[in-house]
Write an enzyme that holds these catalytic residues in place. Structure first.
Site, PDB file in Angstrom:
ATOM      1  CB  CYS A 165      -0.887  -0.058   1.246  1.00  0.00           C
ATOM      2  SG  CYS A 165      -1.390   1.510   1.931  1.00  0.00           S
ATOM      3  CB  CYS A 225       1.149   1.527   4.358  1.00  0.00           C
ATOM      4  SG  CYS A 225      -0.633   1.341   4.229  1.00  0.00           S
TER       5      CYS A 225
END
Ligand SMILES: *[C@@H]1O[C@H](CO)[C@@H](O)[C@H](O)[C@H]1NC(C)=O
Ligand SMILES: *[C@@H]1O[C@H](CO)[C@@H](O)[C@H](O)[C@H]1NC(C)=O
Length: 456
Positions: free
Chosen positions: A381, A384
């Site tokens: 992600c 992230c």
């Protein structure tokens, strides 16, 4: 107030509030500090000032390469998860002084991108000139980057894949990134990079992909206790970082996702799943204590690095002299506050043994840390990945500072001699923003304390 009686009283109630927090108080292990002092220091003094500083242009633009391939395994990209996407800034959004070398890119594509990328309106007029002195200063920063002393892989700022990201437009919050992939990241950090033999099982939460028995957890903690203080510290820093990220995800949870609104806020049940001692087989409160430990380490680094920023030649350069000066003063003020903290963690107790042994340990820890920062390129992600990279780089910079005490103290008061300690812009931005995250987490714990108390 030595809270023995207090502690007993809280334990009797047995509420979620006490299950999350009754072990998160009093003295912290491996240092002379207690949770209550940190809470009040952070929440009242440091946190508000830091928030203001981090909104400044110098600190909100972080240059990062989010497109490096994962060196360890194949990653399935989470581009499709819109909450995970990172919006890079087109070059014209970044103040001239910061992007220094990459001006004149007013292509059609860049302009279209500009509209997509939420405009940072308050940037206002930008002075596009760069004095020779500043240009030199910027070159100087790069020249002095000392590869050997790095605790972290720094992205090549000149790489075409590196982009400026506006951190204010990309807040760290719940992204939906969890499950086996996210678990693999943390698992390989803990299992392969924390000096732990495979035979010792790390305690994991009951609802994750493995389960730990009570006796395995006990074996783990007695193994950890048997480790030297440095390796224990390393484990606790990683665990603290993990806890901080989870506090953020619980505090900025996507509560409502409908066509007319998106609402982010506190999700108490998510918080409990991660930190309630009953739901986590005793792990949650330990993780929160590690968060405080991480806070102390980074705070100590900020206190130590003050002389570097006090150098007259140091500037938070964006190209707007008056603002830059104000922000430098604001930064110095924050570092002074950090210095005034009464119960500093004493890192001379780290690496204080036999000199040769200490050098080896320091090197081991540096290499493990370096490897962890490479694992961040495996985070599927992107948002992230952004915050993971920023926070590992920030922590790496903090460690670099702590182990450069002598060089920092030797920094000349005038700008004439060539300094032996340098931080580049990326390191400075990541250091302060990473600390900003931890400081926000500590502040959020206060919110969760009251939310849980209301539940009773
Ligand atoms: C770096 O991390 C990877 C992934 O966890 C691991 O396989 C590798 O052994 C580590 N390398 C070093 C030198 O620690
Ligand atoms: C809060 O998190 C839990 C998972 O821990 C989830 O099941 C629940 O739907 C969330 N609550 C809201 C209001 O989103």
């Amino acid at each position: 107030m030595k809270p023995v009686v207090f502690l007993l009283l809280l334990q009797v109630t047995g509420s979620a509030h006490s299950r999350c927090f009754c072990q998160v108080k009093g003295d912290l292990d491996d240092c002379d500090c207690d949770v209550e002092t940190i809470d009040s220091f952070n929440n009242h003094q440091l946190f508000p000032k830091l928030q203001t500083l981090l909104e400044s242009d110098y600190f909100r633009f972080y240059k990062v390469n989010l497109n490096k391939p994962c060196p360890f395994w194949k990653v399935t990209s989470h581009c499709g998860l819109s909450d995970c996407a990172v919006k890079p800034c087109s070059p014209n959004e970044v103040p001239e002084g910061i992007r220094a070398s990459s001006h004149n890119k007013y292509s059609k594509a860049a302009n279209e991108e500009l509209e997509e990328c939420e405009q940072a309106k308050h940037l206002g007029a930008v002075d596009v000139s760069l004095s020779d002195e500043t240009r030199e200063a910027l070159l100087d920063w790069n020249k002095h980057d000392d590869e050997a002393e790095r605790f972290c892989v720094v992205d090549d700022e000149e790489s075409p894949d590196s982009q400026y990201v506006d951190l204010l437009l990309n807040p760290e919050r719940y992204t939906g990134y969890k499950g086996p992939e996210a678990w693999q990241i943390w698992n390989s950090i803990y299992e392969e990079n924390c000096f732990k033999p495979f035979t010792i099982k790390r305690p994991v939460l009951p609802n994750s992909f493995q389960c730990t028995s009570g006796s395995e957890a006990r074996t783990f903690y007695s193994w950890l206790e048997g480790q030297c203080v440095e390796k224990r510290a390393f484990y606790r820093l990683i665990s603290g970082l993990h806890a901080s990220i989870n506090v953020h995800l619980s505090a900025r949870y996507l509560l409502d996702d409908s066509w007319y609104q998106r609402k982010w806020g506190h999700n108490v049940s998510e918080f409990k799943q991660r930190f309630d001692s009953e739901l986590t087989a005793g792990e949650g409160p330990k993780r929160l204590r590690n968060l405080y430990f991480l806070y102390l380490i980074e705070l100590r680094a900020l206190a130590k690095v003050l002389p570097f920023f006090q150098q007259p030649s140091f500037r938070l350069y964006t190209g707007r002299a008056e603002e830059d000066q104000n922000h430098k003063e604001m930064l110095l003020d924050i570092l002074q506050v950090a210095r005034s903290f009464p119960l500093h963690f004493d890192e001379t107790s780290l690496f204080a043994g036999d000199e040769k042994e200490a050098a080896k340990l320091k090197e081991d820890i540096r290499l493990a840390f370096l490897n962890i920062s490479r694992i961040m390129d495996c985070v599927g992600c992107f948002k992230c990945r952004l915050w993971g990279k920023l926070q590992t780089q920030g922590l790496g910079t903090a460690l670099k500072i702590l182990f450069s005490e002598r060089q920092i103290e030797a920094l000349p008061k005038s700008s004439e001699n060539r300094p032996s300690f340098q931080l580049n812009r990326q390191e400075i931005v990541s250091l302060l923003n990473a600390f900003g995250r931890i400081s926000t987490s500590i502040r959020e714990l206060k919110n969760f304390r009251s939310l849980l108390a209301e539940e009773r």
